[in-house]
Design an enzyme around this catalytic site. Structure first.
Site, PDB file in Angstrom:
ATOM      1  N   VAL A  84       0.830  -1.211   0.000  1.00 50.10           N
ATOM      2  CA  VAL A  84       0.000   0.000   0.000  1.00 50.10           C
ATOM      3  C   VAL A  84       0.865   1.262   0.000  1.00 50.10           C
ATOM      4  O   VAL A  84       1.833   1.360   0.757  1.00 50.10           O
ATOM      5  CB  VAL A  84      -0.949  -0.011   1.238  1.00 50.10           C
ATOM      6  CG1 VAL A  84      -1.607   1.340   1.435  1.00 50.10           C
ATOM      7  CG2 VAL A  84      -1.999  -1.105   1.080  1.00 50.10           C
ATOM      8  N   ASP A  85       0.501   2.238  -0.863  1.00 48.09           N
ATOM      9  CA  ASP A  85       1.156   3.555  -0.865  1.00 48.09           C
ATOM     10  C   ASP A  85       0.378   4.576  -0.037  1.00 48.09           C
ATOM     11  O   ASP A  85       0.944   5.500   0.525  1.00 48.09           O
ATOM     12  CB  ASP A  85       1.213   4.129  -2.289  1.00 48.09           C
ATOM     13  CG  ASP A  85       2.027   3.260  -3.220  1.00 48.09           C
ATOM     14  OD1 ASP A  85       3.005   2.636  -2.748  1.00 48.09           O
ATOM     15  OD2 ASP A  85       1.670   3.195  -4.418  1.00 48.09           O
ATOM     16  N   THR A  86      -0.953   4.444  -0.053  1.00 55.79           N
ATOM     17  CA  THR A  86      -1.816   5.475   0.536  1.00 55.79           C
ATOM     18  C   THR A  86      -2.863   4.820   1.441  1.00 55.79           C
ATOM     19  O   THR A  86      -3.594   3.931   0.990  1.00 55.79           O
ATOM     20  CB  THR A  86      -2.535   6.270  -0.577  1.00 55.79           C
ATOM     21  OG1 THR A  86      -1.548   6.805  -1.468  1.00 55.79           O
ATOM     22  CG2 THR A  86      -3.373   7.408  -0.007  1.00 55.79           C
ATOM     23  N   ARG A 124      -3.252   0.018  -4.800  1.00 58.02           N
ATOM     24  CA  ARG A 124      -2.196   0.342  -3.840  1.00 58.02           C
ATOM     25  C   ARG A 124      -2.698   1.331  -2.769  1.00 58.02           C
ATOM     26  O   ARG A 124      -1.945   2.087  -2.173  1.00 58.02           O
ATOM     27  CB  ARG A 124      -0.941   0.861  -4.551  1.00 58.02           C
ATOM     28  CG  ARG A 124      -0.264  -0.270  -5.389  1.00 58.02           C
ATOM     29  CD  ARG A 124       1.147   0.066  -5.825  1.00 58.02           C
ATOM     30  NE  ARG A 124       2.079   0.290  -4.718  1.00 58.02           N
ATOM     31  CZ  ARG A 124       2.694  -0.688  -4.016  1.00 58.02           C
ATOM     32  NH1 ARG A 124       2.450  -1.963  -4.275  1.00 58.02           N
ATOM     33  NH2 ARG A 124       3.535  -0.367  -3.049  1.00 58.02           N
TER      34      ARG A 124
END
Lengths: 311, 311
Positions: free
Chosen positions: B28-30, B250
């Protein structure tokens, strides 16, 4: 071969005429009238209504007023008829949705120790009291405010076993919160709607939000569907049948709304007559896609008087 | 054969553990957070939230707050974060349904000459103003009363081209009447709902009627369905994707509600994590018949901090 069913209503709505009116009138013992948009509009009697009712009665027919407006009790309705110049109408001829709500609780043996929270007018509280139940809420809660503050707990009466929702000109967050907590948190609490009319003529000139607005608000917060006691539900029909000892096929529902009055009449097996003095226009009636069609339609109730008097 | 899809979420919700958390965190980015029931409850910050957000940021991840509560504007939300002891949160990280309502009008080229009637809080009016639109109604109409009198005509502004409905602690008949007349009588008038949450925690201790209550009331009187801009609608997702230049796969939506937060995450193609500090209990999550299942669940947001710090 000649049709054997002169009494069977035709499929498409027929404009009332001197020919078909005689057949309709002879086949009916009891005329059920909606009030708002049929008998009056706001605070104004529709022309010729008083004389028409007298003439119908003089021919040996019963007249009954079946109204979804729950703001008034039957006593208050009889008073309204009197003040508008129709003193002949008695309480016993009036079947309002406020009365229906009280009767629903009565026939379902609602326990006298339980209370009823009311989102709506004085009429509901009065009918509940006459039926022997304890109501709370209603106009009394019109100015109350709920505070959104940390650690504040909204207290509600755990002995409320039913919430009755009708048209409420003083609807507010406090009432919606009170009713919602009762329905969501009091085990077995009933959620009763007087009716679900989207709009009505609270004044002569415009359509304003009806009980359907307040009922939908409660559906939105409780995620429950109500028990509806007014039109088009046929709950009140049992009382009418018992009172007049007749069959629904010998009744005619006269109303101005397709989705409440005419559907109510059809649901109950009555004949149906639409008048164009209220919310339904002739173009709405006849437009493609309309699925609720009365047996007959005419411009106004007093057309019945003219047809009775015509040779 | 070993499963090739270690990243693919399993079908049943998994309790977050040190093992599956690492896999989730790395993919995960966010992280998108709901606020009420996740970050705070009423006016009380949930334990460990500030430190958890700092730690997530320190690992190079984005944090975004996606809230259906429309009472406040983004500016007012940033102020709330600051007052509760989380001054690191900026306006740009906040996506509220009040902002979404204004953005919906903007991306749909709502004409600047038209006005917007608001049933809801100051936050909607503030976001409309920032976006260059003219709002009316809102708190200003909280004490107004509509009179049901013969021959009284309720005047409404014919240039209203949209009605925005959100949570309104000062809901009354006047506002419902105003909004209903605009939607029913102004040609092409839009009916926009910030969200349809049935209930919310306006205080720490109880669930109270949410925006779904006011929105349903308008549905009841207008006989129309609204355009919903808040969760679970994915309208706001386009802004988020543009802002972070990432893919929804993501992103991970962290929320306390199945029917808004988790459904929103799923609708958008995000990973989903349910926390049990808000409206959903573990037994509600796992009970038979529940059809909305998050990928993961855990007791509270700060569990993420413990799992990040565990060896």
């Amino acid at each position: 071969m000649k049709s054997s069913s002169e009494d069977t209503p035709p499929m498409a709505p027929q404009l009332l005429s001197s020919r078909n009116f005689k057949s309709l009138f002879d086949s009916v013992d009891t005329f059920l009238f909606d009030c708002d948009g049929v008998i009056w509009k706001g605070e104004k009697l529709i022309d010729g209504v008083a004389q028409t009712l007298d003439l119908i009665r003089s021919k040996g027919k019963n007249v009954v007023f079946v109204t979804n407006n729950s703001v008034k009790s039957r006593r208050q309705y009889a008073e309204k008829f009197r003040s508008l110049g129709v003193p002949s109408v008695t309480q016993d001829e009036i079947f309002s949705s406020s009365f229906a709500a009280a009767m629903y609780l009565k026939v379902n043996n609602f326990h006298k120790d339980k209370k009823v929270y009311v989102i709506g007018g004085e009429g509901i509280l009065e009918e509940l009291q006459i039926a022997g139940f304890t109501g709370l809420g209603g106009p009394e809660d019109g100015e109350k405010r709920a505070q959104w503050k940390s650690n504040s707990l909204f207290e509600h009466d755990k002995s409320v076993g039913a919430v009755v929702v009708g048209l409420d000109p003083n609807i507010n967050y406090y009432k919606l919160q009170y009713g919602t907590l009762c329905v969501r948190e009091n085990p077995g609490c009933l959620f009763i709607a007087t009716n679900r009319d989207a709009v009505g003529h609270m004044t002569d000139l415009q359509e304003w939000p009806g009980a359907g607005c307040m009922v939908a608000a409660m559906c939105g917060s409780t995620e429950r569907e109500p028990i509806v006691v007014g039109k088009p539900s046929t709950f009140m029909m049992d009382f009418l049948l018992q009172k007049f000892g007749t069959e629904t096929s010998r009744m005619c529902m006269v109303g101005d709304r397709l989705d409440t009055d005419i559907l109510f009449g059809q649901n109950a097996g009555c004949k149906t007559l639409l008048v164009l003095t209220g919310v339904t226009s002739e173009s709405n009636l006849l437009k493609e896609g309309n699925e609720i069609e009365p047996d007959y339609y005419t411009s106004t109730v007093s057309d019945m008087m003219k047809l009775m008097e015509s040779p």
